[in-house]
Every structure is written in C-alpha cells, then in structure tokens.
Design a protein around this motif. Structure first.
Motif, mmCIF file in Angstrom:
data_model
loop_
_atom_site.group_PDB
_atom_site.id
_atom_site.type_symbol
_atom_site.label_atom_id
_atom_site.label_comp_id
_atom_site.label_asym_id
_atom_site.label_seq_id
_atom_site.Cartn_x
_atom_site.Cartn_y
_atom_site.Cartn_z
ATOM 1 N N VAL A 123 -10.408 7.810 -6.611
ATOM 2 C CA VAL A 123 -9.066 7.475 -6.129
ATOM 3 C C VAL A 123 -9.108 7.138 -4.644
ATOM 4 O O VAL A 123 -8.500 6.170 -4.188
ATOM 5 N N GLY A 136 0.787 -1.227 0.000
ATOM 6 C CA GLY A 136 0.000 0.000 0.000
ATOM 7 C C GLY A 136 0.815 1.271 0.000
ATOM 8 O O GLY A 136 0.267 2.356 -0.151
ATOM 9 N N LEU A 172 -4.816 7.123 -9.438
ATOM 10 C CA LEU A 172 -3.688 7.795 -8.817
ATOM 11 C C LEU A 172 -2.436 7.383 -9.570
ATOM 12 O O LEU A 172 -2.139 6.192 -9.685
ATOM 13 N N PRO A 221 3.248 4.218 -1.353
ATOM 14 C CA PRO A 221 3.537 4.809 -2.660
ATOM 15 C C PRO A 221 4.996 4.569 -3.035
ATOM 16 O O PRO A 221 5.845 4.361 -2.155
ATOM 17 N N ARG A 254 -10.579 3.705 -4.036
ATOM 18 C CA ARG A 254 -9.799 2.583 -4.554
ATOM 19 C C ARG A 254 -8.429 2.440 -3.900
ATOM 20 O O ARG A 254 -7.669 1.546 -4.276
ATOM 21 N N ASN A 255 -8.088 3.326 -2.962
ATOM 22 C CA ASN A 255 -6.741 3.296 -2.391
ATOM 23 C C ASN A 255 -6.759 3.248 -0.865
ATOM 24 O O ASN A 255 -6.043 3.989 -0.200
ATOM 25 N N ASP A 315 -5.536 0.907 0.933
ATOM 26 C CA ASP A 315 -4.221 0.471 1.412
ATOM 27 C C ASP A 315 -3.298 1.662 1.614
ATOM 28 O O ASP A 315 -2.535 1.721 2.584
ATOM 29 N N LEU A 316 -3.343 2.616 0.685
ATOM 30 C CA LEU A 316 -2.508 3.805 0.803
ATOM 31 C C LEU A 316 -2.924 4.639 2.012
ATOM 32 O O LEU A 316 -2.072 5.110 2.777
#
Length: 514
Positions: A371, A315, A431, A317, A374-375, A377-378
């Motif tokens: 975004v 997750g 992203l 970046p 869908r993110n 984990d980030l």
C-alpha cells in the motif's frame, strides 16, 4: 441460562458444551458491544427489538459515549446519500461516469432513514430535529473540465428515483440564490457550475447515538462507561471471555458473552487481532487525522444553508473532499469548512502514539508495504497538508467563499479515521476507502473496520452483521425488520413509486423537506 438459550442465540455451539452456569460463576451476557458509538448503538437497538429476551451490555472506555468518531465535531454530519459526494461517482479512464455506487449508497441511507423514522413514530427517539435537519446538498466545481464532468454526473443520475429533484446550473445568479457565500464577490467571468437537491440532511450522530443508547438502556441493556476491554478469548464452549478494566478505581473485571461486536472505531483492529480469529489476518490500518475551519458568526451562518461538496485534490483520500457545510449541533447552527487531512499514528483521538506500530503483524506487513509503495500521491498529499499554513487553509476556503476573513474562523481538530489496508491477490495489498465487516466463521464475533460512509449507513451495515452472525435467526426476524424498514429486501431505485412513497413518509416522520 440453558442449553436451549444457546440454540435461540443461533450460534454454532460445540455439541458437548455445558451451560455457562455449569462452567463457572462469572458474569454472563448474551451480547457484548465494545465501543459506545453509532455502530454499537445501532446494533444494540436492532437486537433489543428483534430479540428482546437477550441481555446486552455496552462497554465504553471513555467517561461518556459518542466521544470519538460519532461526536458531532469529529465528523461532517453529512447524511451520506451520494447526493453531493463526487467521490462516489469518479470519472473512468474512458471518460464515462457510472451512477451505480452512488445509487447503492443512497439505497443504504434510505434504510437508515426508514429505521430512524420508525423509532420516532414509535416514541423510541424524541424530537427528530434534535438529531436530523433538512439541509440542501450541493456540488460546486470550477473550470471547464470539472464542469464537463459534473454534466456527465447529472446525466448519469437523470431518471434515478432517489435523486429526483436535482437541479443543475452554471449561472452565477442562480447559484447565489442557492448559496450566497459561493457567489458573493466572485469574478462573474469565472466558469463555475453547481447542483442542488433540497432533500439532503445534516445529522448529529452524537445526539443520535446518545438517544439510541438511552432507549436500549430503558429496554434492559447496561451501558458501562469508563470500562476498557483489554483482552478477549474464545472459550471451548463457544463463548467469549473478556477482561475489562474499570478505569474508575483501576479494578479488573471479567465477563462471558455468547456474541461480541467490536464497534470501537479505530480501536477495533487491535481487538480483532487480539481475538485470534483467522479472518482478521492480512488486515492493517492507515490512520488519517483531520481539521476543520469553523465559524459561529451569525451574520455569516445566516447566508449559507447547505452542504456544498467540491472535488478532491489529486491523491487525496475521499474523506478529504473539500466541503462548506451547515452544521446543527445541540440546536446551534454553525459552518464548517474542510477537512484538512493530516497524519498521526494514533487510531483514536484519545489513544496512544504506538497504535500504528503495534498493529503491525507478520500477516499484514506485506500488504501494508505494498500500500505504501502504491500510494505516493496520498503520501505527498498528506505531507503537503501537514505543512500547510493557516493562510493556505484560508486560501482553500476562499475558493468556495471568496469573502472569507481569517478572524471569523477557528481551526478545530476532527476525529481520527483508520482506512482499511488488506491483502489483494494481484497487487499484494490495497488501501480501501470504505467500511468492511469482519466476522468469525462461527458467527460469535464481528467487528467493523474503515470509515466513510460509516454512520450514515449504520443500519444496513448492522443488518449485514446480523445476517452473517445469526443466519439461523434472520428468517424469523425478517417480518419485524420489514415492519420497521418497509423497503427491506427490495430496491427502491427499481420502483419510482415506492421510492417516492418512502421519501415522503420518512420526511414526514423526521420533519424533513421531502
């Protein structure tokens, strides 16, 4: 300036447009570069050589140039050539590993390296060790699955000319010879593996930026610090009118320009949105901050001469891939470890907390929401990083360097990175971890969004800007470009002899390990 000058600039000007002298008596220039970082400096350097009769002006809102992302303490200083960055070669769902992106990144770095070598050889840049130094690039992984992945990566890169000389080992003693701090007091039964390639580099992009801007200033460009561009609008004659605030005295100024480049890092999105060009619609920005642990203890620094990259957490970046780096800044060597990611709504270290909310528009709201959805984990990763204690940060360092002591390391804040969020026909919004050039349809304005590999590929990115914005001129410029960048228009990875020759020539010019 005459109408003929408009033709020479290569812009598609409205056929009834008058010359600027006839329109008004405002200050006018051919090229305005917004932001005093590596991107503006590189574009200014190229234009000043390819079209020396064009006037260039740089506006930087801070009191000195290269103080945001280009500042050496705001980035890792890696000459991103994909020699060690595992995120450029992710493992696919079927277990395969492709070298395509890594090779592409390396090709781009070689373009930058050739240009820097040319500038050193021509005397435009001073002693190369003031901005670039040989530093082996390594990867380091632990555990069976990661070792299996690293073997696949090595296999995929075998035979690639630009990756020649890469070594692989699972032997603790060998790894200790390459980077003693990785092995010292490590459990000899632990499963580890590493790669090393000696032709890697450490780059001080702050010093390079200052030197490039100093050079273009000597060639007639104007560098105006403490000047903030607050407004810009395209005029009927095809030029751009900019309003500038001189922060010393807080006085307003205006200027007209035939071409505008927005190289303002995290500030680029707001200016491009303000420009009103339709090409910026659907774009948003996701800011990520970072911190590094740094040591200047000479006994520790002397034991590590490499940039060592590991694998990112799930997750995380790409800019948060952990690495233990040798840094050379102003001639002084230190070690950095990190980065530890964080979140702030600021788009620049020295900007406002309202950057993120003020960047939201109706046209980018849906992509930004998609975004976010869908993110997770980030988001989870960033929250965990924000809550991490200093001891947890030290624990992450000890996975690389088992002997690390808390008292030897200080925590420093790195620069802001704004990742690109944009529309996607299938997902609604994505992203994007990379850099993206945004240009107006008429070629009169362009800007850069995104982050890594960024500075390392500044030269090919700026050549892309010039192709997009000056299509009528690029053919005339190409002979000079090839003189400065011999591989221009070719692919070094397709020609082992050409790759070896380029690496050797640039290494000699830049005083690097071949």
């Amino acid at each position: 300036m005459s109408a003929g000058r408009d033709e020479r600039a290569g812009h598609r000007v409205h056929p009834t447009a008058h010359t600027l002298e006839r329109v008004n008596s405002e200050d006018t220039v051919d090229v305005v570069l917004i932001g005093g970082g590596i991107m503006s400096a590189t574009l200014g350097s190229l234009i000043s050589r390819l079209q020396p009769d064009w006037s260039i002006r740089v506006y930087e809102r801070l009191g000195r140039v290269a103080q945001e992302s280009s500042n050496p303490w705001n980035n890792a200083g890696t000459g991103h050539a994909a020699l060690c960055e595992l995120n450029y070669m992710p493992e696919a769902a079927d277990g395969t590993v492709s070298a395509d992106k890594a090779v592409s990144i390396n090709e781009q770095f070689q373009v930058s390296r050739q240009y820097w070598a040319h500038l050193v050889e021509s005397g435009a840049l001073p002693e190369p060790r003031s901005f670039i130094n040989s530093t082996p690039h390594m990867t380091f992984v632990r555990g069976r699955s990661n070792i299996d992945y690293l073997k696949k990566r090595v296999d995929a890169l075998e035979g690639e000319p630009l990756f020649a000389g890469m070594e692989y080992s699972e032997d603790l003693d060998t790894i200790a010879e390459w980077a003693p701090l990785l092995a010292k007091k490590r459990n000899p039964k632990a499963r580890i593996a590493a790669t090393r390639i000696e032709s890697g580099t450490d780059v001080d992009y702050g010093a390079l930026t200052v030197q490039l801007l100093r050079d273009i200033e000597s060639r007639g460009a104007e560098i105006r610090t403490d000047h903030q561009v607050t407004w810009l609008k395209r005029q009927k004659d095809g030029t751009w009118k900019l309003k500038i605030r001189n922060l010393v005295g807080n006085t307003p100024e205006t200027v007209r320009a035939r071409f505008v480049f927005v190289g303002a890092g995290g500030g680029a999105l707001a200016l491009l949105q303000h420009s009103g060009i339709p090409e910026i619609k659907g774009y948003g920005g996701f800011p990520i901050s970072g911190q590094f642990l740094r040591t200047t203890n000479p006994k520790i620094v002397a034991q590590h001469q490499a940039k060592v990259y590991g694998k990112a957490a799930v997750g995380a970046p790409p800019m948060s891939v952990p690495h233990l780096d040798t840094r050379v800044v102003d001639g002084e060597t230190s070690l950095l470890f990190g980065p530890y990611a964080g979140f702030t709504p600021k788009f620049l270290k020295t900007s406002t907390w309202f950057d993120l909310p003020f960047s939201i528009r109706l046209h980018n709201l849906v992509p930004m929401l998609q975004v976010g959805l869908r993110n997770f984990d980030l988001v989870r990763y960033l929250v965990s990083e924000l809550l991490a204690s200093r001891e947890k940060k030290m624990k992450a360092l000890r996975e690389f360097m088992p002997t690390a002591k808390t008292q030897d390391w200080e925590l420093i804040t790195a620069g802001q990175r704004v990742q690109v969020m944009k529309k996607d026909p299938e997902k609604g919004g994505v992203l994007q971890f990379g850099t993206e050039v945004i240009s107006g349809a008429d070629g009169s304005i362009a800007g850069l969004l995104g982050a890594s590999p960024g500075a390392s590929t500044a030269v090919p990115i700026m050549l892309e800007v010039m192709k997009k914005c000056f299509p009528e001129r690029i053919g005339e410029w190409e002979p000079k470009i090839r003189e400065m960048i011999p591989s221009y228009g070719t692919t070094l990875s397709d020609d082992p002899d050409a790759a070896a020759a380029s690496l050797a020539r640039t290494a000699a010019a830049l005083q690097l390990t071949a």
